[in-house]
Design a protein around this motif. Structure first.
Motif, PDB file in Angstrom:
ATOM      1  N   LEU A 156       0.824  -1.205   0.000  1.00 51.91           N
ATOM      2  CA  LEU A 156       0.000   0.000   0.000  1.00 51.91           C
ATOM      3  C   LEU A 156       0.861   1.259   0.000  1.00 51.91           C
ATOM      4  CD1 LEU A 156      -2.684  -1.188   2.574  1.00 51.91           C
ATOM      5  CD2 LEU A 156      -2.978  -0.951   0.099  1.00 51.91           C
ATOM      6  N   ALA A 157       2.008   1.197   0.666  1.00 51.65           N
ATOM      7  CA  ALA A 157       2.929   2.338   0.636  1.00 51.65           C
ATOM      8  C   ALA A 157       3.447   2.558  -0.776  1.00 51.65           C
ATOM      9  CB  ALA A 157       4.088   2.104   1.600  1.00 51.65           C
ATOM     10  N   GLY A 158       3.766   1.469  -1.470  1.00 47.53           N
ATOM     11  CA  GLY A 158       4.249   1.587  -2.836  1.00 47.53           C
ATOM     12  C   GLY A 158       3.230   2.160  -3.788  1.00 47.53           C
ATOM     13  N   TRP A 175      -0.501   4.666   1.770  1.00 44.45           N
ATOM     14  CA  TRP A 175      -0.194   4.585   3.188  1.00 44.45           C
ATOM     15  C   TRP A 175       1.242   5.025   3.409  1.00 44.45           C
ATOM     16  CZ3 TRP A 175       3.489   1.456   5.695  1.00 44.45           C
ATOM     17  CH2 TRP A 175       3.427   1.440   7.101  1.00 44.45           C
ATOM     18  N   HIS A 176       1.486   5.627   4.555  1.00 46.13           N
ATOM     19  CA  HIS A 176       2.863   5.878   4.958  1.00 46.13           C
ATOM     20  C   HIS A 176       3.002   5.552   6.430  1.00 46.13           C
ATOM     21  CE1 HIS A 176       2.169   9.600   7.277  1.00 46.13           C
ATOM     22  NE2 HIS A 176       1.268   9.904   6.359  1.00 46.13           N
ATOM     23  N   GLY A 178      10.343   8.289   8.459  1.00 46.70           N
ATOM     24  CA  GLY A 178      11.571   7.729   7.927  1.00 46.70           C
ATOM     25  C   GLY A 178      11.435   6.314   7.429  1.00 46.70           C
ATOM     26  N   ARG A 179      10.335   5.632   7.844  1.00 43.71           N
ATOM     27  CA  ARG A 179      10.143   4.252   7.443  1.00 43.71           C
ATOM     28  C   ARG A 179       9.468   4.126   6.086  1.00 43.71           C
ATOM     29  NH1 ARG A 179       9.781   0.659  11.734  1.00 43.71           N
ATOM     30  NH2 ARG A 179       9.387  -0.882  10.100  1.00 43.71           N
ATOM     31  N   THR A 180       8.855   5.209   5.587  1.00 45.78           N
ATOM     32  CA  THR A 180       8.028   5.108   4.388  1.00 45.78           C
ATOM     33  C   THR A 180       8.819   4.693   3.171  1.00 45.78           C
ATOM     34  OG1 THR A 180       6.576   6.793   5.278  1.00 45.78           O
ATOM     35  CG2 THR A 180       6.377   6.316   2.931  1.00 45.78           C
ATOM     36  N   ALA A 181       9.947   5.360   2.937  1.00 38.70           N
ATOM     37  CA  ALA A 181      10.718   5.085   1.732  1.00 38.70           C
ATOM     38  C   ALA A 181      11.189   3.640   1.699  1.00 38.70           C
ATOM     39  CB  ALA A 181      11.919   6.029   1.657  1.00 38.70           C
ATOM     40  N   ALA A 182      11.649   3.137   2.850  1.00 42.78           N
ATOM     41  CA  ALA A 182      12.122   1.762   2.899  1.00 42.78           C
ATOM     42  C   ALA A 182      10.988   0.787   2.620  1.00 42.78           C
ATOM     43  CB  ALA A 182      12.746   1.468   4.257  1.00 42.78           C
TER      44      ALA A 182
END
Length: 380
Positions: free
Chosen positions: A356-358, A362-363, A368-372
């Motif tokens: 979902l983040a991709g 969602w983030h 700082g965890r979103t990009a990873a």
């Protein structure tokens, strides 16, 4: 808008099998597999926090531990996670409840959310000394929330209502921030209370077409009062690297439902006065057949558990797609659970949330965890 995900604290006990109970039925024996100790619940809370869940729901009723006391203790073993505390307005005075919420906010750094549960089972309510009928309970809930919201705004409240009466009620310290109110219910009386006082309307996991009807209904009622609400859904999840593995787990859980337990639970739930519970029962009809009632939506949990009785079942991609489907209807918050709650939090948090983040839906609350998370490939 980024989607919001909440997990669940099983204060009725946890297991590798479905723990039944709720809506006037007792927790099943499997609830003793993992007792709801503060240590175990804190382990779940810390896992949910790390994975990116915003909050955790705690249930209310005779079948589980008290939500206020349990979350107050668990909050001291977590840092960011909010607690969606279920409580019944008829069991405590509105002034005291407003004060309790205010204290909770200060002592936890603003981590309280309130899930207001009017109570759909008269026989269970009577055990707590509440002898009002269902419609009267909803009217009392409206009076309760009217008082509480005014107190949270720093007002002095005098109300001589049908069920509640307060004079010169006032808080010495108001909560900051004011807790958001989550509210569910499928009856006309429930809809009116939600429209007037809720911040988030919650529905159990019905098929999308039925959820869409509920959202349209509540939006119309809220608009009549000049208000807008957010919408959330309560579901279980069984998500795995492949669809076959997820359905194998659903089949394993189903195999653990002995017929006598199913009959006993269904008989108990058939007494329910809750319109939402009636709608849950109608999804499976007490039968083990035809439990996939919409693609990846499984009604098997409801055979042995009151309340939320459906689960999203499938590969991580399939579950993510179903979440997108509900989001397209207007659902922004998802209150999820799975058995056992510690392991299933990781299956969902490490399998579905990165997808979902991709997709930009969602983030992680810790930015700082979103990009990873977004770097995780979609392929299962």
């Amino acid at each position: 808008m980024s989607l919001t995900f909440h997990w669940f604290l099983p204060t009725n006990g946890d297991s590798r099998h479905v723990v039944g109970g709720g809506h006037g039925t007792p927790a099943t024996a499997s609830g003793r597999d993992r007792p709801p100790t503060v240590a175990y619940l804190s382990q779940i809370a810390r896992a949910a926090e790390d994975l990116g869940f915003a909050g955790a729901l705690t249930p209310t009723g005779a079948w589980c531990e008290d939500a206020w006391l349990t979350t107050a203790m668990v909050s001291q073993h977590s840092e960011r996670l909010k607690f969606l505390v279920a409580f019944r307005p008829g069991f405590v005075s509105p002034t005291l409840a407003a004060q309790m919420a205010s204290t909770f906010q200060r002592q936890t750094g603003g981590r309280l959310l309130l899930n207001v549960v009017t109570g759909g089972e008269s026989h269970e309510q009577r055990a707590y000394g509440d002898f009002l009928d269902k419609d009267a309970r909803y009217r009392r809930t409206g009076e309760f929330l009217h008082i509480v919201r005014d107190l949270w705004e720093g007002k002095s409240v005098d109300l001589h209502g049908e069920h509640l009466r307060v004079e010169e009620a006032r808080l010495s310290r108001v909560p900051d921030p004011v807790p958001e109110v989550y509210f569910g219910g499928s009856s006309p009386a429930a809809g009116e209370v939600a429209a007037r006082y809720a911040d988030v309307y919650l529905t159990w996991g019905e098929p999308p077409a039925q959820v869409a009807e509920k959202i349209a209904w509540i939006r119309r009622l809220a608009a009549e009062h000049g208000r807008t609400l957010r919408f959330g859904i309560r579901l279980h999840v069984i998500t795995r690297d492949t669809s076959a593995a997820a359905w194998a787990e659903a089949d394993r859980l189903l195999a653990g439902f002995d017929q006598e337990t199913v009959r006993a639970v269904q008989a108990g739930l058939s007494r329910s006065e809750s319109e939402g519970q009636r709608r849950m029962l109608a999804l499976h009809g007490g039968s083990r057949d035809g439990l996939e009632i919409h693609p990846n939506l499984w009604a098997g949990i409801g055979l042995v558990r009151g309340g939320a009785g459906t689960a999203l079942v499938g590969s991580h991609d399939e579950v993510a797609e179903r979440i997108e489907e509900y989001h397209a209807l207007g659902i922004d918050e998802f209150v999820l659970s799975g058995y056992p709650h510690l392991e299933e939090a990781y299956w969902f948090g490490e399998g579905v949330l990165p997808r979902l983040a991709g997709r930009g839906l969602w983030h992680h609350p810790d930015d700082g965890r979103t990009a990873a998370a977004a770097q995780v490939p979609f392929a299962s």
